[in-house]
Design a protein around this motif. Sequence first.
Motif, PDB file in Angstrom:
ATOM      1  N   MET B   1      57.126  48.626  31.794  1.00 28.10           N
ATOM      2  CA  MET B   1      55.887  48.068  32.333  1.00 28.10           C
ATOM      3  C   MET B   1      56.183  46.768  33.084  1.00 28.10           C
ATOM      4  N   SER B   2      55.538  46.652  34.208  1.00 24.77           N
ATOM      5  CA  SER B   2      55.750  45.437  34.993  1.00 24.77           C
ATOM      6  C   SER B   2      55.127  44.245  34.291  1.00 24.77           C
ATOM      7  N   LEU B   3      55.737  43.062  34.511  1.00 24.01           N
ATOM      8  CA  LEU B   3      55.172  41.840  33.948  1.00 24.01           C
ATOM      9  C   LEU B   3      53.871  41.505  34.663  1.00 24.01           C
ATOM     10  N   LEU B   4      53.941  41.585  35.983  1.00 24.17           N
ATOM     11  CA  LEU B   4      52.746  41.302  36.779  1.00 24.17           C
ATOM     12  C   LEU B   4      52.553  42.431  37.768  1.00 24.17           C
ATOM     13  N   SER B   5      51.341  42.891  37.840  1.00 22.95           N
ATOM     14  CA  SER B   5      51.047  43.925  38.812  1.00 22.95           C
ATOM     15  C   SER B   5      49.820  43.507  39.604  1.00 22.95           C
ATOM     16  N   VAL B   6      49.998  43.397  40.895  1.00 25.39           N
ATOM     17  CA  VAL B   6      48.887  43.024  41.770  1.00 25.39           C
ATOM     18  C   VAL B   6      48.562  44.239  42.623  1.00 25.39           C
ATOM     19  N   ARG B   7      47.309  44.661  42.573  1.00 25.16           N
ATOM     20  CA  ARG B   7      46.889  45.871  43.279  1.00 25.16           C
ATOM     21  C   ARG B   7      45.795  45.558  44.279  1.00 25.16           C
ATOM     22  N   SER B   8      46.061  45.844  45.542  1.00 24.10           N
ATOM     23  CA  SER B   8      45.050  45.742  46.614  1.00 24.10           C
ATOM     24  C   SER B   8      44.255  44.449  46.549  1.00 24.10           C
ATOM     25  N   LEU B   9      44.952  43.352  46.373  1.00 25.67           N
ATOM     26  CA  LEU B   9      44.268  42.069  46.199  1.00 25.67           C
ATOM     27  C   LEU B   9      43.709  41.555  47.531  1.00 25.67           C
ATOM     28  N   ILE B  10      42.434  41.172  47.476  1.00 24.13           N
ATOM     29  CA  ILE B  10      41.794  40.566  48.638  1.00 24.13           C
ATOM     30  C   ILE B  10      41.220  39.233  48.206  1.00 24.13           C
ATOM     31  N   VAL B  11      41.509  38.190  48.953  1.00 24.52           N
ATOM     32  CA  VAL B  11      40.907  36.886  48.682  1.00 24.52           C
ATOM     33  C   VAL B  11      40.243  36.395  49.960  1.00 24.52           C
ATOM     34  N   ASP B  12      38.934  36.238  49.897  1.00 24.84           N
ATOM     35  CA  ASP B  12      38.186  35.707  51.040  1.00 24.84           C
ATOM     36  C   ASP B  12      37.615  34.351  50.656  1.00 24.84           C
ATOM     37  N   TYR B  13      37.558  33.459  51.617  1.00 26.56           N
ATOM     38  CA  TYR B  13      36.881  32.172  51.421  1.00 26.56           C
ATOM     39  C   TYR B  13      35.661  32.143  52.329  1.00 26.56           C
ATOM     40  N   GLU B  14      34.571  31.638  51.794  1.00 21.71           N
ATOM     41  CA  GLU B  14      33.420  31.407  52.662  1.00 21.71           C
ATOM     42  C   GLU B  14      33.503  29.976  53.178  1.00 21.71           C
ATOM     43  N   THR B  15      33.517  29.823  54.491  1.00 22.14           N
ATOM     44  CA  THR B  15      33.467  28.473  55.052  1.00 22.14           C
ATOM     45  C   THR B  15      32.326  28.436  56.069  1.00 22.14           C
ATOM     46  N   SER B  16      32.070  27.226  56.561  1.00 23.93           N
ATOM     47  CA  SER B  16      30.991  27.121  57.548  1.00 23.93           C
ATOM     48  C   SER B  16      31.361  27.871  58.828  1.00 23.93           C
ATOM     49  N   GLY B  17      32.670  28.042  59.056  1.00 18.08           N
ATOM     50  CA  GLY B  17      33.105  28.736  60.263  1.00 18.08           C
ATOM     51  C   GLY B  17      33.196  30.243  60.091  1.00 18.08           C
ATOM     52  N   GLY B  18      32.707  30.759  58.964  1.00 17.62           N
ATOM     53  CA  GLY B  18      32.776  32.193  58.716  1.00 17.62           C
ATOM     54  C   GLY B  18      33.671  32.494  57.531  1.00 17.62           C
ATOM     55  N   THR B  19      33.875  33.772  57.283  1.00 17.51           N
ATOM     56  CA  THR B  19      34.696  34.173  56.150  1.00 17.51           C
ATOM     57  C   THR B  19      36.171  34.122  56.536  1.00 17.51           C
ATOM     58  N   ILE B  20      36.954  33.419  55.738  1.00 16.12           N
ATOM     59  CA  ILE B  20      38.391  33.365  55.960  1.00 16.12           C
ATOM     60  C   ILE B  20      39.038  34.460  55.113  1.00 16.12           C
ATOM     61  N   HIS B  21      39.760  35.358  55.771  1.00 15.34           N
ATOM     62  CA  HIS B  21      40.449  36.405  55.024  1.00 15.34           C
ATOM     63  C   HIS B  21      41.860  35.915  54.734  1.00 15.34           C
ATOM     64  N   ALA B  22      42.007  35.245  53.581  1.00 14.63           N
ATOM     65  CA  ALA B  22      43.294  34.613  53.290  1.00 14.63           C
ATOM     66  C   ALA B  22      44.326  35.627  52.810  1.00 14.63           C
ATOM     67  N   VAL B  23      43.891  36.556  51.973  1.00 13.28           N
ATOM     68  CA  VAL B  23      44.798  37.594  51.481  1.00 13.28           C
ATOM     69  C   VAL B  23      44.117  38.945  51.704  1.00 13.28           C
ATOM     70  N   ASN B  24      44.839  39.847  52.380  1.00 10.39           N
ATOM     71  CA  ASN B  24      44.271  41.138  52.758  1.00 10.39           C
ATOM     72  C   ASN B  24      45.036  42.279  52.133  1.00 10.39           C
ATOM     73  N   ASP B  25      44.494  42.839  51.076  1.00  6.86           N
ATOM     74  CA  ASP B  25      45.046  44.070  50.555  1.00  6.86           C
ATOM     75  C   ASP B  25      46.544  43.963  50.263  1.00  6.86           C
ATOM     76  N   VAL B  26      46.881  43.067  49.355  1.00  6.10           N
ATOM     77  CA  VAL B  26      48.287  42.883  49.001  1.00  6.10           C
ATOM     78  C   VAL B  26      48.550  43.513  47.639  1.00  6.10           C
ATOM     79  N   SER B  27      49.618  44.295  47.544  1.00  8.57           N
ATOM     80  CA  SER B  27      50.018  44.901  46.275  1.00  8.57           C
ATOM     81  C   SER B  27      51.490  44.611  46.038  1.00  8.57           C
ATOM     82  N   PHE B  28      51.827  44.256  44.821  1.00  6.64           N
ATOM     83  CA  PHE B  28      53.247  44.141  44.467  1.00  6.64           C
ATOM     84  C   PHE B  28      53.381  44.065  42.956  1.00  6.64           C
ATOM     85  N   GLU B  29      54.609  44.203  42.496  1.00  6.23           N
ATOM     86  CA  GLU B  29      54.897  44.112  41.070  1.00  6.23           C
ATOM     87  C   GLU B  29      56.010  43.103  40.836  1.00  6.23           C
TER      88      GLU B  29
END
Lengths: 285, 341
Positions: B1-29
């Motif tokens: 079993m992997s120690l860390l498993s990241v699946r399809s991670l998306i991180v968006d920030y809401e700012t006054s200039g719109g949504t910042i797509h900082a992390v787009n669909d990242v997967s790794f182990e």
Amino acid sequence: MARSAPSQSLDHLYRFARNKGAVLGLIIIVIVFAAAIAAPWLIDRDPLRIVYRPEIWPFTNPKYPLGTDSLGRDILALILFGARTTLMISFAAAFTATILGVIIGAFAAWFGGWLDEVLTRLTELFQTIPNILMIMTVVAVLGQTIGNITFAIGITMWPPIARLTRAEYLALRDREFVLACRSMGMGNIRIMVTEILPNAIPPVIVLGSVIIGSSILFESSISFLGLGDPNVASWGALIGDGRTLIRRSWYICAIPGLAIMFTVLAMNLIGDGLNDALNPRLRDR
Amino acid sequence: MSLLSVRSLIVDYETSGGTIHAVNDVSFEIEPGETIGLVGESGCGKSTLGKAVMRLTPATEGRIVLDGKDITQIDQREMRPIRSKMQMIFQDPMNSLNPRRTVGALIGQPLQVAGHSSAEVKARVAELMSQVGLPPDAAPRYPHEFSGGQRQRIGIARALALNPKLVVCDEPVSALDVSIRAQVINLLQDLSDELGVSYLFISHDLTMVQHIADRLLVMYLGSVVETGPAETIWKKPAHPYTKALLAAAPVADPQEMRNRKKFMLQGDLPSPANLPKGCAFSTRCPFAEDRCRAEKPILRRVSGEHRIACHFDLADRMEAGDIPTTPSPKAITAHFEGTSV
């Protein structure tokens, strides 16, 4: 050079002491405090009691070195006991304002979002009301006692403290050492109090000392307007009582006026000195 | 079993200039004891990814599983016991160490928060300080009394205090003098060998990461563009972006540096608030075609564990002489093959 904790505070002391004005301010404040503390021993009676003929000029009667006022009360006694009132009210009020301001500013900055919005608007709302009107209203509603005057000044003076604290917390909130604390699972309140506060407090202390000066002025203004506590001696009240005689016996206003002036000036000088000592951005200019 | 498993991670920030797509669909182990290098230029989302894994930044979508437990959405209270399994080392130790605390207090802080007795904390702090090579008399002193390298050792000791299984290292040597970077890297490597700790090693410097990482993730504008064994990527980068990153790395020999043909990217990183259609790299890629601007490439296998997110085969394009920004594609290929032109 490397500095450890004790030598760091020595360093602050040294920087404070290098500011001649600050040292002078501190000396004045120490004298005023000494007078306030010693008052009951120096004068063994109610300072509001009429002791002699009214309007005795200063330095004419050795029993009453600063003369008597329009009612025949001993001005020296009024000044000494007035120092008690003034210092007590102004320090307590500034302390109240600082505590309130720090709590409001810290919560606004740390939690952000709607809480920030609400607290910031509240701060602005308080700032739009003229301070003296606010204090007068609160005192008029609650009654003319020392406690109420302190409360009134305290809840009027917090907005600048809150704004400054909020700015400091905003700047510190995203620093990596705060992230480090969050990553070890430290709670919000603990981070706010034990991690950010020690770093945010120096400029707040500087502003606090200036607020003490303003509180002295407000206390005097309130008393001058006749809204002070009638049962205690107050510098402002003495000026208020003496103002009708200003052409003939101007010393009745001048003596407490000088006391107020020197005390406020001393607080501001101390504020400057604290700024030099505590504000790292201005170091080694 | 992997120690860390990241699946399809998306991180968006809401700012006054719109949504910042900082992390787009990242997967790794990350496997136990393994070091993953996460590379990309400033603003590509690598730090955000690190913070999201640490639960310092909320994930918008996807799953983060640490040691078999899904930690993506659990609240701070549930998170507390899990904190001891992963810790973080920050970029600038001057910034990450509270200037008003002593070194001993700083290193002992995670233990204190976890509720250890003061005697336990003291003993563990002494142990940690010797482990990271700090002098024993450092405990009562303040961080500003130490050099940059030593300060980072304080940060490392603090991160290791709770015996974590995973340490997220966010540019741990970028703020240090070049002369002491190697020391700190070596220390991290020794500690990993000794304690079996895994690292997610975030850096903008491929050469630095290549020394310590087993596997690499190359990120561009929030997406992984290339992943695989560090050795393979170092020798044979298959994505044009990785190629450019490697070409930008300085080499010690000035003669070689001068002779080396440039493979430089044009333009700036597009705004993560307004991602390009299709391949995120298409706006700066010297090989971009219509297909790249229309269709987002998914990670595909090149060989073994080596995967890239590109529609094309870099080697073919280079051979075809189809590179507008580089006069001699052969020279670059030769350079990375380790042969002289």
